[in-house]
Write an enzyme that holds these catalytic residues in place. Structure first.
Site, PDB file in Angstrom:
ATOM      1  N   LYS A 113      49.024  27.620  31.388  1.00 23.18           N
ATOM      2  CA  LYS A 113      48.524  28.742  30.576  1.00 23.18           C
ATOM      3  C   LYS A 113      49.401  29.972  30.799  1.00 23.18           C
ATOM      4  O   LYS A 113      49.397  30.549  31.886  1.00 23.18           O
ATOM      5  CB  LYS A 113      47.082  29.097  30.948  1.00 23.18           C
ATOM      6  CG  LYS A 113      46.509  30.161  30.000  1.00 23.18           C
ATOM      7  CD  LYS A 113      45.157  30.669  30.442  1.00 23.18           C
ATOM      8  CE  LYS A 113      45.207  32.067  31.014  1.00 23.18           C
ATOM      9  NZ  LYS A 113      45.827  33.106  30.175  1.00 23.18           N
ATOM     10  N   GLU A 117      50.167  33.639  43.922  1.00 25.39           N
ATOM     11  CA  GLU A 117      51.257  34.627  43.981  1.00 25.39           C
ATOM     12  C   GLU A 117      50.694  35.910  43.405  1.00 25.39           C
ATOM     13  O   GLU A 117      50.518  36.018  42.188  1.00 25.39           O
ATOM     14  CB  GLU A 117      52.452  34.151  43.145  1.00 25.39           C
ATOM     15  CG  GLU A 117      53.176  32.946  43.709  1.00 25.39           C
ATOM     16  CD  GLU A 117      53.978  33.270  44.939  1.00 25.39           C
ATOM     17  OE1 GLU A 117      54.226  34.460  45.223  1.00 25.39           O
ATOM     18  OE2 GLU A 117      54.351  32.318  45.647  1.00 25.39           O
ATOM     19  N   CYS A 147      56.176  42.368  40.772  1.00 25.60           N
ATOM     20  CA  CYS A 147      55.212  42.288  41.872  1.00 25.60           C
ATOM     21  C   CYS A 147      55.826  42.794  43.165  1.00 25.60           C
ATOM     22  O   CYS A 147      55.142  43.344  44.019  1.00 25.60           O
ATOM     23  CB  CYS A 147      54.736  40.857  42.036  1.00 25.60           C
ATOM     24  SG  CYS A 147      56.101  39.696  42.071  1.00 25.60           S
ATOM     25  N   GLU A 194      48.443  48.952  43.734  1.00 25.09           N
ATOM     26  CA  GLU A 194      49.567  48.518  42.901  1.00 25.09           C
ATOM     27  C   GLU A 194      49.451  49.167  41.521  1.00 25.09           C
ATOM     28  O   GLU A 194      48.464  48.963  40.820  1.00 25.09           O
ATOM     29  CB  GLU A 194      49.544  46.992  42.755  1.00 25.09           C
ATOM     30  CG  GLU A 194      50.706  46.453  41.969  1.00 25.09           C
ATOM     31  CD  GLU A 194      50.638  44.944  41.764  1.00 25.09           C
ATOM     32  OE1 GLU A 194      49.562  44.430  41.423  1.00 25.09           O
ATOM     33  OE2 GLU A 194      51.672  44.281  41.953  1.00 25.09           O
TER      34      GLU A 194
HETATM   35  P1  NAD Z   1      46.129  39.125  35.736  1.00 31.46           P
HETATM   36  O1  NAD Z   1      45.615  38.689  37.060  1.00 31.46           O
HETATM   37  O2  NAD Z   1      45.323  40.049  34.934  1.00 31.46           O
HETATM   38  O3  NAD Z   1      46.388  37.852  34.793  1.00 31.46           O
HETATM   39  C1  NAD Z   1      47.206  36.786  35.200  1.00 31.46           C
HETATM   40  C2  NAD Z   1      46.786  35.535  34.465  1.00 31.46           C
HETATM   41  O4  NAD Z   1      45.455  35.198  34.863  1.00 31.46           O
HETATM   42  C3  NAD Z   1      46.775  35.662  32.949  1.00 31.46           C
HETATM   43  O5  NAD Z   1      47.271  34.469  32.386  1.00 31.46           O
HETATM   44  C4  NAD Z   1      45.295  35.844  32.644  1.00 31.46           C
HETATM   45  O6  NAD Z   1      44.922  35.383  31.364  1.00 31.46           O
HETATM   46  C5  NAD Z   1      44.656  34.972  33.719  1.00 31.46           C
HETATM   47  N1  NAD Z   1      43.273  35.305  34.042  1.00 31.46           N
HETATM   48  C6  NAD Z   1      42.614  36.479  33.872  1.00 31.46           C
HETATM   49  N2  NAD Z   1      41.321  36.352  34.278  1.00 31.46           N
HETATM   50  C7  NAD Z   1      41.163  35.075  34.704  1.00 31.46           C
HETATM   51  C8  NAD Z   1      40.075  34.342  35.247  1.00 31.46           C
HETATM   52  N3  NAD Z   1      38.876  34.897  35.422  1.00 31.46           N
HETATM   53  N4  NAD Z   1      40.288  33.061  35.612  1.00 31.46           N
HETATM   54  C9  NAD Z   1      41.491  32.479  35.457  1.00 31.46           C
HETATM   55  N5  NAD Z   1      42.561  33.118  34.944  1.00 31.46           N
HETATM   56  C10 NAD Z   1      42.412  34.400  34.573  1.00 31.46           C
HETATM   57  O7  NAD Z   1      47.590  39.688  36.015  1.00 31.46           O
HETATM   58  P2  NAD Z   1      48.641  40.273  34.987  1.00 31.46           P
HETATM   59  O8  NAD Z   1      48.177  41.618  34.560  1.00 31.46           O
HETATM   60  O9  NAD Z   1      48.945  39.251  33.959  1.00 31.46           O
HETATM   61  O10 NAD Z   1      49.940  40.386  35.907  1.00 31.46           O
HETATM   62  C11 NAD Z   1      50.158  41.433  36.786  1.00 31.46           C
HETATM   63  C12 NAD Z   1      49.878  41.000  38.202  1.00 31.46           C
HETATM   64  O11 NAD Z   1      50.624  39.825  38.524  1.00 31.46           O
HETATM   65  C13 NAD Z   1      50.301  42.038  39.203  1.00 31.46           C
HETATM   66  O12 NAD Z   1      49.297  42.194  40.165  1.00 31.46           O
HETATM   67  C14 NAD Z   1      51.555  41.426  39.825  1.00 31.46           C
HETATM   68  O13 NAD Z   1      51.850  41.892  41.112  1.00 31.46           O
HETATM   69  C15 NAD Z   1      51.231  39.981  39.799  1.00 31.46           C
HETATM   70  N6  NAD Z   1      52.439  39.149  39.913  1.00 31.46           N
HETATM   71  C16 NAD Z   1      52.708  38.519  41.092  1.00 31.46           C
HETATM   72  C17 NAD Z   1      53.874  37.771  41.233  1.00 31.46           C
HETATM   73  C18 NAD Z   1      54.202  37.069  42.528  1.00 31.46           C
HETATM   74  O14 NAD Z   1      55.072  36.182  42.516  1.00 31.46           O
HETATM   75  N7  NAD Z   1      53.563  37.396  43.640  1.00 31.46           N
HETATM   76  C19 NAD Z   1      54.768  37.678  40.168  1.00 31.46           C
HETATM   77  C20 NAD Z   1      54.453  38.331  38.978  1.00 31.46           C
HETATM   78  C21 NAD Z   1      53.285  39.075  38.859  1.00 31.46           C
END
Ligand code: NAD
Length: 500
Positions: A192, A268, A302, A399
């Site tokens: 997804k 992650e 991130c 963050e």
């Molecule tokens: P998010 O957590 O809002 O969403 C990430 C994914 O999770 C999306 O595909 C979203 O649709 C899905 N999601 C949302 N609610 C869910 C639920 N209840 N159950 C299952 N899936 C769900 O994050 P974002 O805004 O897309 O991305 C930003 C975040 O990602 C930041 O915190 C960033 O630090 C982190 N990030 C981490 C890494 C790493 O490698 N550590 C890399 C990139 C981004």
């Protein structure tokens, strides 16, 4: 059925892209079971680019069944490592062939610049698929010596159907980090992408077919977190879930895994990485990397070095030069030759960052640079620097995930390590010094999954990446990711005909 058809006429890319954007199950595109769609927005102006099929919980069930069938018949233990390697190499070659097109789709959808999408996202994405192609026929257990009457060995078997959920900041690159090791190890996938940036994943679906992967090995569903994401993390037949996103959602995923089949979880998550500059650092080098550390990808990384700690002896000079560097960043059309920074990904993200900027102001920090919207339309924010912060302010602890850095003065090594480690996150850290002993000592004492010395935001396919503390569980990239996509089986053989 939905299709994306778009003609680019830009200084860096010209051409038409055209590919299906349905729910991708069993190697075929179809309408989602609800027949509804998700609008994809151009972040430079807030206008709809296209709509893609929205998947539902029901589609997750179908995709898992198809992936399970593929695992049992054409993939898993039925596809030798050499075959998995060949198909991964085919995919990497197709990505290379379509590199400009993929970079153009990413830039349009996410708002990052075409040149960075090509140089970073595509290059590392392709490298990662190639790297794991190399692993596919080298995944093996060990013979373990016990007694002469026993042969004991381990097998590193594929897990089964794995679920993979991604964030929007490096959509294609993160997809490669996930599908590369999972496929090399013989798992089948329900993937997804973020609902904000689904286009490159859908373009990859066609390339996955063209590469020759059997239908059902990779299934791609665009949908919302609380529906499709939740259905995946709670699914009884998904044996492993790999997630990249926020710590908040990571916590929910782990909870759902615990409530259902106790699936293995790799997380992650977010970061608030310290970037430490000592008096003896090469100042110009430190400034260039610090700017890249926080402003690359519009601060939506991130591992962004968002807390910049500067030793008192060089604080004033650093701040002056760093401010000048940040002020010189070229915000502009992601398809212009000279743009470094494009818009933030969405209205939601724009609002979130602006509310952090407001909180910094109201808590008494000084806006040293920026702090405002850029332009009239779309989601652009000026590179922003705060000074005069206090350790407990939200802009120091949380963050922001935008082009907003805080610059903090420190006195000595113990002082800065205490401040640098004073956060719930532990993803990455950087240290700048010309004293290698100090650089190593600080790198070792920082509580972070990655420590950079005299550089920042460096990632390689063969070097593990992941977080300490609430930045995550497990590692992606490198040999370390392999262990997250196999189950270890121990086999005991009674070769001496020993009786009990
Ligand atoms: P998010 O957590 O809002 O969403 C990430 C994914 O999770 C999306 O595909 C979203 O649709 C899905 N999601 C949302 N609610 C869910 C639920 N209840 N159950 C299952 N899936 C769900 O994050 P974002 O805004 O897309 O991305 C930003 C975040 O990602 C930041 O915190 C960033 O630090 C982190 N990030 C981490 C890494 C790493 O490698 N550590 C890399 C990139 C981004």
């Amino acid at each position: 059925m939905s299709h994306f058809n778009y003609t680019y006429d830009t200084p860096v890319f010209k051409g038409t892209v055209d590919f299906p954007t349905g729910v991708f199950i069993g190697g075929k595109f179809q309408e989602g079971s609800s027949k509804s769609h998700i609008d994809v927005i151009n972040p430079t102006n807030g206008k709809v680019i296209t709509s893609v099929a929205e998947a539902t919980r029901e589609d997750v069930d179908t995709a898992v069944k198809v992936a399970h069938e593929a695992f049992e018949t054409v993939w898993g233990l039925n596809a030798p490592g050499s075959k998995r390697a060949a198909l991964l190499n085919n995919l990497a070659n197709l990505m290379e062939k379509h590199k400009d097109e993929l970079a153009a789709i990413e830039a349009l959808d996410n708002g990052k610049t075409f040149s960075w999408a090509k140089a970073a996202d595509l290059t590392l994405g392709i490298d990662t698929i190639k790297y794991y192609a190399g692993w596919a026929d080298k995944i093996q257990g060990k013979v373990i010596e016990t007694t002469n009457d026993k042969l004991a060995y381990t097998r590193h078997e594929p897990i089964g159907v794995v679920g993979q959920i991604c964030a929007w900041n490096f959509p294609l690159m993160l997809m490669c980090w996930k599908i590369g090791p999972a496929l090399a190890c013989g798992n089948t996938i329900v993937f997804k992408p973020s609902e904000f940036t689904p286009l490159t994943a859908l373009r990859m679906a066609s390339l996955i077919n063209e590469a020759g992967f059997p239908p059902g090995v990779v299934n791609i569903l665009v949908g919302y977190g609380p529906t499709v994401g939740d259905a995946m993390s709670s699914h009884m037949d998904i044996e492993k879930l790999s997630f990249t996103g926020s710590t908040l959602v990571g916590r929910k995923i782990m909870e759902r895994a615990a409530q259902t089949n106790l699936k293995d979880v790799t997380l992650e998550l977010g970061g608030k990485s310290p970037n430490i500059i000592f008096n003896d650092a090469d100042l110009d080098l430190a400034i260039d990397w610090s700017s890249h550390g926080i402003f690359w990808n519009h601060g939506q990384a991130c591992c962004a070095g968002s807390r910049i700690f500067v030793q008192s002896g060089i604080y004033d000079e650093f701040l002056k030069k760093f401010t000048a560097k940040a002020a010189s960043i070229k915000l502009g059309d992601p398809f212009a030759h000279d743009s470094y920074q494009g818009p933030q990904v969405s209205q939601q993200q724009y609002d979130r960052i602006m509310s952090y900027i407001d909180s910094g102001k109201s808590e008494g920090a000084t806006v040293h640079l920026g702090g405002a919207r850029h332009g009239e339309e779309g989601y652009w924010i000026e590179p922003t620097i705060f000074t005069d912060t206090k350790p407990n302010m939200k802009i120091v602890q949380e963050e922001i995930f935008g082009p907003v850095g805080v610059v903090i003065k420190f006195e000595d090594e113990d002082d800065v390590l205490k401040q640098a480690n004073d956060t719930m996150y532990g993803l990455a850290a950087a240290v700048f010094t010309q004293d290698i002993s100090r650089g190593l000592d600080v790198a070792h004492r920082l509580k972070a999954g990655t420590a950079w010395i005299n550089c920042a935001n460096q990632l390689h396919a063969n070097i593990p990446f992941g977080g300490f503390k609430q930045s995550g569980i497990g590692r992606e990239l490198g040999e370390y990711a392999i262990q997250h996509y196999t189950s270890v089986k121990a086999v005991h053989v009674n070769v001496g005909k020993v009786r009990i």
